[in-house]
Design a protein around this motif. Structure first.
Motif, PDB file in Angstrom:
ATOM      1  N   ASP B 177      26.645  -8.623  -5.588  1.00 56.47           N
ATOM      2  CA  ASP B 177      25.759  -8.377  -6.726  1.00 56.47           C
ATOM      3  C   ASP B 177      25.368  -6.908  -6.868  1.00 56.47           C
ATOM      4  O   ASP B 177      25.203  -6.398  -7.969  1.00 56.47           O
ATOM      5  N   SER B 178      25.217  -6.236  -5.721  1.00 54.73           N
ATOM      6  CA  SER B 178      24.719  -4.858  -5.769  1.00 54.73           C
ATOM      7  C   SER B 178      25.688  -3.956  -6.535  1.00 54.73           C
ATOM      8  O   SER B 178      25.266  -3.008  -7.193  1.00 54.73           O
ATOM      9  N   LEU B 179      27.007  -4.285  -6.469  1.00 54.48           N
ATOM     10  CA  LEU B 179      27.990  -3.489  -7.209  1.00 54.48           C
ATOM     11  C   LEU B 179      27.737  -3.580  -8.709  1.00 54.48           C
ATOM     12  O   LEU B 179      27.776  -2.589  -9.435  1.00 54.48           O
ATOM     13  N   VAL B 180      27.467  -4.829  -9.157  1.00 51.06           N
ATOM     14  CA  VAL B 180      27.232  -5.037 -10.582  1.00 51.06           C
ATOM     15  C   VAL B 180      25.945  -4.324 -11.007  1.00 51.06           C
ATOM     16  O   VAL B 180      25.884  -3.686 -12.053  1.00 51.06           O
ATOM     17  N   LYS B 181      24.923  -4.418 -10.135  1.00 49.52           N
ATOM     18  CA  LYS B 181      23.652  -3.765 -10.454  1.00 49.52           C
ATOM     19  C   LYS B 181      23.836  -2.258 -10.539  1.00 49.52           C
ATOM     20  O   LYS B 181      23.321  -1.602 -11.447  1.00 49.52           O
TER      21      LYS B 181
END
Lengths: 281, 285
Positions: B177-181
């Motif tokens: 998720d952190s990549l998308v964020k």
């Protein structure tokens, strides 16, 4: 809800309708009589639903020269599937246990060579296997089909169990060995109790594969031993006195029901087997 | 410790004899004159010459190319699109997923039987559209030499695209998720973050899906048998149907064996690079 999300929902629902359409058409057609099929169209609801087609498909439709419906072949399939699933799953569990926790020189190579068996196009073994079955006196028998399904199912079942057991910590096995537990005791008391999910996945996978098999069925079965997929194909392509589409559809539904029921009841495990089995095979 | 070896012994014997031994047997057979029964007069590549001179094999091979490419591409596009849409925190996701995937649980013979009826010239889709008022509508692919192969594509996509969706959805759920964020903070739109961040991560899933779908394509046999019977004539034959017809209905064992070997090489051409990269990956991990 924004317009964008509405569009996404609309699209998802349209696709759901497309996927469901064939099932809907099959059920509706199977409940109509032949006159209504000729008058109406695919999507129309039956005006006076009748189970005539189902009764005929089960008990008296012609599947070639004999006209006993699908019932005998349904039971042939059960007689093939039950032993083939149980034996291949049992062997796969033991194989997987050894390949994951009792590695020896060459066992990895063996596993690699076995994995390859998940991929070969079976056309390449059809002819020699037919010779082998004939030599063993098993041509056109249920036992012969069970044997074939076990042999070519082991690669998958072994793969499933091996990949599952690999994640069990080695220390657990070592500790049990120090306590004096034997090879089989460790399997029974440590591995079997945690194996319910992988047994479920494997059994469902093997059940679906073998129930749906057509290739081995059509090549290795005889008139009295054909599985239901072969009988369904014969039923559809036998035209004694005009096509009866309602009977065809009822027959197809009868052939599909067992695996569909399993899918609805245990979809989660089915999907897990599909991804595990398919990514490697 | 001999017990593990004893346990694996039956499987090893079965594998060596019934897989590798049988492949060699079929390979050897493809260099003989065998027809009704195996016989061991070696004739070199004669059966392969005959095979590739056979117009029916020609049709089966080009059908496989057409079917394979369309089946793989359409399944990938539909599967990926549905996976991305389903990944938007959809209500009733479980139900929708179940609906998309159920065709995978039924036999190709059932699928073929159902679509044979739906595509029936006269009473199937043609009649349906005519009932809507388009009285001149024609839809006769099933009995059209040129178009019959496309009916196989339709039915195969219906059966397998939900499965591709499931693979992609599993892949999407594994994306950090952190990549998308991070992409969002950098000002990427939702579509940009899919295109530039998430899809590249899904490359292994793509790779697996293509291998699985091409594997399904090369082995396709029952669907053709049930939907078109290879017809009209042999217009929608695939290699597996060719092999079955020649080896078991026409007593042309040599040609049947040769066609099976070509199928094996086709699978190997796809599989060897894949397994190589998989094994390398797993050794590293």
């Amino acid at each position: 809800m924004t317009l964008g999300r509405l569009a996404i929902y609309a699209l998802l629902v349209v696709f759901a309708a497309v996927y469901l359409m064939p099932l809907y058409v099959m059920v509706m057609t199977s409940l109509k009589d032949i006159e209504e099929i000729r008058q109406g169209n695919l999507l129309a609801l039956p005006e006076s639903p009748t189970l005539f087609a189902w009764i005929k498909a089960w008990g008296s439709a012609c599947t070639g020269s004999e006209c006993e419906g699908l019932a005998p072949f349904f039971f042939n399939s059960i007689r093939i599937v039950v032993p083939a699933v149980l034996i291949s799953t049992f062997i796969g569990a033991l194989n997987g246990y050894v390949l994951a926790k009792w590695k020896f020189r060459g066992s990895e190579l063996l596993f690699g060579a076995l994995l390859f068996g998940c991929f070969i196009p079976f056309q390449v073994i059809l002819l020699p296997m037919a010779r082998l079955l004939a030599t063993l006196g098993l041509a056109n028998t249920v036992t012969g089909l069970v044997l074939v399904h076990v042999i070519y199912g082991i690669a998958f079942t072994t793969l499933f169990f091996r990949n599952f057991y690999v994640s069990v910590p080695n220390e657990l096995v070592k500790a049990a060995q120090l306590d004096g537990a034997s090879f089989f005791q460790i399997f029974r008391h440590i591995f079997l109790p945690i194996s319910v999910p992988i047994f479920t996945v494997t059994i469902i996978w093997q059940f679906t594969q073998i129930w749906n098999d057509f290739l081995f069925g059509v090549v290795y079965s005889g008139p009295g031993t054909q599985p239901i997929t072969v009988a369904l194909n014969n039923l559809v392509n036998t035209s004694v006195g005009g096509k009866e589409y309602n009977v065809d559809m009822a027959a197809a539904l009868i052939a599909a029901l067992p695996t569909l029921v399993v899918y609805v009841l245990a979809g989660k495990y089915f999907v897990r087997g599909l991804t595990a089995g398919a990514v490697k095979g | 410790m001999w017990l593990p070896k004893i346990i694996l012994a039956p499987t090893t014997v079965a594998m060596v004899v019934c897989m590798y031994g049988f492949i060699l047997w079929t390979g050897a057979l493809s260099f003989t004159k065998s027809r009704m029964l195996p016989q061991w007069d070696f004739v070199g590549f004669l059966q392969y010459d005959k095979l590739f001179a056979n117009p029916r094999w020609d049709v089966a091979l080009s059908n496989l190319v057409v079917f394979g490419i369309l089946f793989i591409c359409i399944s990938l596009v539909i599967g990926l699109a549905l996976a991305i849409f389903l990944d938007q925190k959809i209500k009733a996701e479980g139900l929708i997923r179940t609906i998309y995937l159920y065709p995978m649980a039924v036999s190709f013979v059932v699928t073929g039987t159902a679509w044979k009826w739906i595509l029936n010239p006269g009473l199937g889709i043609e009649k349906l559209v005519r009932d809507f008022g388009f009285t001149d509508f024609e839809f006769r692919w099933l009995v059209d030499q040129e178009m019959a192969i496309y009916t196989i594509v339709i039915a195969a996509v219906w059966q397998s695209s939900g499965f591709v969706m499931a693979m992609f959805l599993a892949g999407l759920r594994g994306v950090d998720d952190s990549l998308v964020k991070a992409a969002k903070i950098d000002g990427a739109s939702a579509w940009q973050s899919y295109w530039y961040v998430i899809l590249p991560i899904l490359r292994p899933v793509f790779f697996s899906a293509v291998v699985i779908l091409s594997h399904i394509a090369i082995k396709s046999f029952d669907l053709v048998q049930a939907l078109t019977g290879g017809g009209p004539g042999y217009a929608s034959d695939l290699p597996a149907n060719f092999m079955y017809t020649f080896a078991f209905n026409r007593a042309q064992m040599g040609i049947g064996a040769a066609s099976a070997m070509i199928m094996l090489f086709g699978v190997l051409a796809i599989l060897v690079p894949y397994l190589y990269s998989e094994l390398r990956g797993s050794n590293r991990g």
